[in-house]
Design a protein around this motif. Structure first.
Motif, mmCIF file in Angstrom:
data_model
loop_
_atom_site.group_PDB
_atom_site.id
_atom_site.type_symbol
_atom_site.label_atom_id
_atom_site.label_comp_id
_atom_site.label_asym_id
_atom_site.label_seq_id
_atom_site.Cartn_x
_atom_site.Cartn_y
_atom_site.Cartn_z
ATOM 1 N N SER A 9 3.854 -3.269 7.081
ATOM 2 C CA SER A 9 3.570 -3.091 5.653
ATOM 3 C C SER A 9 2.787 -4.171 5.096
ATOM 4 C CB SER A 9 4.972 -3.213 4.858
ATOM 5 O OG SER A 9 5.114 -3.093 3.448
ATOM 6 N N TYR A 10 1.553 -3.703 4.414
ATOM 7 C CA TYR A 10 0.882 -4.853 3.759
ATOM 8 C C TYR A 10 0.539 -4.611 2.404
ATOM 9 C CZ TYR A 10 -2.187 -1.081 5.067
ATOM 10 O OH TYR A 10 -3.008 0.084 5.022
ATOM 11 N N GLU A 11 0.179 -5.827 1.837
ATOM 12 C CA GLU A 11 -0.169 -5.428 0.395
ATOM 13 C C GLU A 11 -1.655 -4.551 0.218
ATOM 14 O OE1 GLU A 11 -0.550 -9.736 -0.446
ATOM 15 O OE2 GLU A 11 1.443 -9.783 -1.090
ATOM 16 N N TYR A 12 -1.397 -3.914 -0.888
ATOM 17 C CA TYR A 12 -2.638 -2.797 -1.235
ATOM 18 C C TYR A 12 -4.178 -3.549 -1.381
ATOM 19 C CZ TYR A 12 -3.309 -4.326 -6.266
ATOM 20 O OH TYR A 12 -3.396 -5.021 -7.430
ATOM 21 N N SER A 13 -4.181 -4.600 -1.484
ATOM 22 C CA SER A 13 -5.452 -5.385 -1.465
ATOM 23 C C SER A 13 -6.124 -5.396 -0.125
ATOM 24 C CB SER A 13 -5.261 -7.045 -1.948
ATOM 25 O OG SER A 13 -4.648 -7.515 -1.375
ATOM 26 N N MET B 96 0.808 -1.310 0.149
ATOM 27 C CA MET B 96 0.097 -0.177 -0.138
ATOM 28 C C MET B 96 0.801 1.316 -0.043
ATOM 29 S SD MET B 96 -3.131 1.191 -0.117
ATOM 30 C CE MET B 96 -3.411 2.823 0.107
ATOM 31 N N ASP B 97 2.153 1.272 1.005
ATOM 32 C CA ASP B 97 2.769 2.482 0.847
ATOM 33 C C ASP B 97 4.138 2.041 0.506
ATOM 34 O OD1 ASP B 97 0.708 4.248 2.139
ATOM 35 O OD2 ASP B 97 0.775 3.039 3.909
ATOM 36 N N THR B 98 4.976 2.708 -0.230
ATOM 37 C CA THR B 98 6.165 2.506 -0.733
ATOM 38 C C THR B 98 6.866 3.881 -0.974
ATOM 39 O OG1 THR B 98 7.461 1.444 -2.373
ATOM 40 C CG2 THR B 98 5.568 2.486 -2.973
ATOM 41 N N VAL B 99 8.292 4.014 -0.706
ATOM 42 C CA VAL B 99 9.058 5.026 -1.041
ATOM 43 C C VAL B 99 10.107 4.571 -2.009
ATOM 44 C CG1 VAL B 99 10.928 6.674 0.065
ATOM 45 C CG2 VAL B 99 8.811 5.941 1.373
ATOM 46 N N ARG C 285 -8.883 -3.284 5.757
ATOM 47 C CA ARG C 285 -8.385 -2.536 6.902
ATOM 48 C C ARG C 285 -9.527 -1.324 7.098
ATOM 49 N NH1 ARG C 285 -5.732 2.293 6.417
ATOM 50 N NH2 ARG C 285 -5.001 3.175 8.628
ATOM 51 N N LEU C 286 -9.775 -0.687 6.119
ATOM 52 C CA LEU C 286 -10.744 0.486 6.336
ATOM 53 C C LEU C 286 -12.271 -0.179 6.588
ATOM 54 C CD1 LEU C 286 -9.856 2.902 3.144
ATOM 55 C CD2 LEU C 286 -9.114 2.993 5.503
ATOM 56 N N LEU C 287 -12.531 -1.204 6.212
ATOM 57 C CA LEU C 287 -13.763 -1.803 6.565
ATOM 58 C C LEU C 287 -13.923 -2.123 8.177
ATOM 59 C CD1 LEU C 287 -14.988 -3.987 3.298
ATOM 60 C CD2 LEU C 287 -16.107 -1.902 4.284
ATOM 61 N N ALA D 37 -4.355 -2.631 -11.040
ATOM 62 C CA ALA D 37 -5.147 -2.971 -9.455
ATOM 63 C C ALA D 37 -5.944 -4.004 -9.589
ATOM 64 C CB ALA D 37 -5.804 -1.663 -9.313
ATOM 65 N N HIS D 38 -5.256 -5.074 -10.124
ATOM 66 C CA HIS D 38 -6.343 -6.209 -10.487
ATOM 67 C C HIS D 38 -6.841 -7.165 -9.092
ATOM 68 C CE1 HIS D 38 -5.699 -5.951 -14.750
ATOM 69 N NE2 HIS D 38 -4.515 -6.062 -14.651
ATOM 70 N N HIS D 39 -5.941 -6.888 -8.065
ATOM 71 C CA HIS D 39 -6.212 -7.396 -6.872
ATOM 72 C C HIS D 39 -7.072 -6.462 -5.887
ATOM 73 C CE1 HIS D 39 -2.922 -9.768 -8.242
ATOM 74 N NE2 HIS D 39 -3.224 -10.799 -7.593
ATOM 75 N N SER D 40 -7.379 -5.315 -6.194
ATOM 76 C CA SER D 40 -8.105 -4.861 -5.283
ATOM 77 C C SER D 40 -9.461 -5.213 -5.019
ATOM 78 C CB SER D 40 -8.299 -3.269 -6.063
ATOM 79 O OG SER D 40 -8.890 -2.227 -5.107
ATOM 80 N N ARG D 41 -10.144 -5.338 -3.933
ATOM 81 C CA ARG D 41 -11.249 -6.090 -3.752
ATOM 82 C C ARG D 41 -12.491 -5.041 -3.599
ATOM 83 N NH1 ARG D 41 -8.632 -9.228 1.416
ATOM 84 N NH2 ARG D 41 -7.081 -10.227 0.453
#
Length: 529
Positions: free
Chosen positions: A260-264, A152-155, A269-271, A176-180
């Motif tokens: 650190s977690y994958e963007y999917s 999700m967050d990268t530098v 997390r927001l839910l 963004a194919h893995h976005s749920r």
């Protein structure tokens, strides 16, 4: 402040650390001062760190191109005629997404530390600067099978030699194919800043939240202590549940800066934050209904909860839904307590004021509320409710002690009246015989080691072979312990004289005088009054 102090006393007593004496109360008060010092110190430090606004360059407007066949490259991106939008309006698709912009960057104004690109998005990406690939986050692809999911967050490290003062061309290839879910922004940030861990950058933004987290934790412990000490009728477990739910919500919020977690996983997390916000809002609503609504509590709660869920459902973004999940119950609580204030309900005006301040804070800055104010105001509400519970517990305990004292006095008066109407018989073990003596004939009893000397109204003195403590248990309520060696019949007491030493002399109608110890003197005065 007295209520706050009493609240702390209750919690300390429950935890078993201290008993409430004058000296130990001084100690617990100073402990509180120490805790508050560290809380405010942390608040100051976090504010300073949060305010350390080193030079940054924010990407705000970008050009967006959608690639169906994979023909676009960083080299020909700016030759395309594509749509220009703000960064937060970029929408995810099942295709490749290219975004880019040109910008000026005067490098000497930046810090002398390494330069990096902080990028936060629910996508895998490749990053180009002035035609050069500078890094990647996962691997974007036309298909889900070919995509390697990024975090999700990268530098991304940015070599300073690639930076130009004018017309820097920045291009990103995304998928963004893995976005749920699509309830939150596809791209959150794109910032050129000093190079450091992405979790450090995110955590710096969340650092001020550790102050309300500490308040929530302390509030949870104290409210559990109060719930355990209160009677079953007064006990309210909703307050510790409320504190726990909000603390969990804050921990889930801050977790972005800890791991650190994958963007999917971002929308999951927001839910979770939304669900915890709904639960804490309903817990607050139920607490208010149980405290102020007299009839139909569960009907009111069901209607209010249904109304809240409907409003939350129609929220535009997940951030809006999260705010509404707490704002609507708080508004309903304001209406309930406001109406009860109009009806002169005890404590309603204080609760109504607290909910009014909370509602005004949301209305003033609804967009910034969730990130900046939310947990501080919820912590404020928790402290306020905890103080109210401490006051309620103090009142309940005082009433209970008063009722016990009244019951004891009534029972004592009844026992004395019964004794006057029908004096009891006391069995005495004298030397060689057993004698039954009416209690109203006994003037006083004097301890003599393993024996007692019993003085009667006719002038006789009997030696009974039992200790004074055992004899005291046998005597009726008309007798009063006045000294460690003397028990007097109140019917024969003529006067009480207080001595300078703190003790006293008890004069009897028989002409005898008994000493009164300093320790027992207050009890004797109360009994005689």
């Amino acid at each position: 402040m007295q209520a706050v102090g009493y609240f702390l006393q209750v919690a300390v007593r429950y935890l078993g650390f201290f008993s409430i004496s004058t000296k130990q109360w001084w100690f617990s008060t100073n402990t509180l001062k120490t805790i508050l010092f560290f809380v405010f110190a942390l608040l100051f430090i976090s504010h300073k760190v949060h305010a350390d606004n080193f030079n940054k360059y924010f990407i705000q407007e970008v050009t967006v191109c959608y690639d169906d066949v994979g023909g676009l490259t960083a080299a020909n991106f700016f030759e395309q005629k594509c749509e220009q939008v703000s960064l937060d309006k970029v929408e995810p698709t099942s295709k490749l997404i290219w975004i880019g912009t040109s910008f000026d960057l005067d490098l000497p104004k930046l810090t002398d530390k390494p330069l990096g690109l902080f990028f936060s998005a629910k996508a895998s990406g490749e990053f180009y600067l002035n035609g050069q690939l500078i890094g990647s986050n996962g691997t974007p692809s036309l298909t889900k099978e070919g995509e390697i999911e990024g975090v999700m967050d990268t530098v991304i490290y940015v070599p300073k030699e690639l930076i130009k003062k004018r017309q820097n061309e920045w291009v990103v290839k995304l998928s963004a194919h893995h976005s749920r879910h699509t309830m939150s922004n596809f791209i959150s940030f794109a910032i050129f800043t000093q190079y450091e861990s992405p979790q450090d950058i995110v955590l710096r933004n969340y650092l001020p939240s550790f102050v309300p987290l500490g308040v929530l934790f302390i509030g949870f412990v104290f409210s559990c202590a109060l719930a355990a000490l209160q009677s079953k009728r007064q006990r309210n477990v909703l307050l510790p549940i409320f504190a726990l739910l909000v603390a969990l919500q804050l921990l889930v919020e801050v977790s972005r800066g800890l791991i650190s977690y994958e963007y999917s996983f971002q929308d999951t997390r927001l839910l979770a934050i939304l669900l915890l916000s709904i639960l804490s809002g309903q817990c607050l609503l139920l607490y208010t209904i149980r405290s102020f609504v007299r009839q139909g509590q569960w009907i009111w709660f069901a209607l209010s909860m249904s109304f809240t869920l409907v409003i939350v459902y129609f929220g535009a973004t997940i951030e809006d839904k999260t705010v509404l999940a707490f704002q609507i119950p708080a508004g309903i609580c304001l209406l309930i307590t406001g109406y009860e204030s109009y009806r002169k309900h005890a404590l309603a005006i204080q609760h109504a004021t607290a909910f009014f301040v909370f509602s005004v804070a949301i209305a003033a800055k609804p967009n910034a509320f969730l990130d900046i104010y939310y947990y501080y105001f919820v912590a404020f509400l928790l402290v306020f409710f905890s103080i109210q519970h401490a006051v309620a517990y103090k009142v309940e305990k005082s009433q209970k002690l008063l009722a016990q004292a009244n019951a004891q006095r009534l029972q004592h008066a009844l026992d004395e009246y019964k004794e006057q109407q029908q004096p009891s018989k006391i069995k005495l073990n004298l030397s060689g015989k057993i004698e039954w003596v009416s209690s109203d004939l006994i003037c006083f009893v004097k301890g003599a080691r393993d024996y007692v000397e019993i003085t009667l109204s006719d002038g006789r003195c009997l030696l009974h072979n039992e200790g004074l403590a055992i004899m005291e248990d046998k005597l009726p309520a008309t007798f009063l312990r006045v000294h460690r060696s003397y028990i007097a019949n109140k019917h024969f007491i003529q006067s009480l004289e207080k001595l300078s030493s703190g003790g006293g002399n008890l004069s009897l109608t028989t002409g005898d005088s008994l000493p009164v110890s300093r320790r027992i003197m207050p009890k004797v005065k109360v009994q005689l009054n």
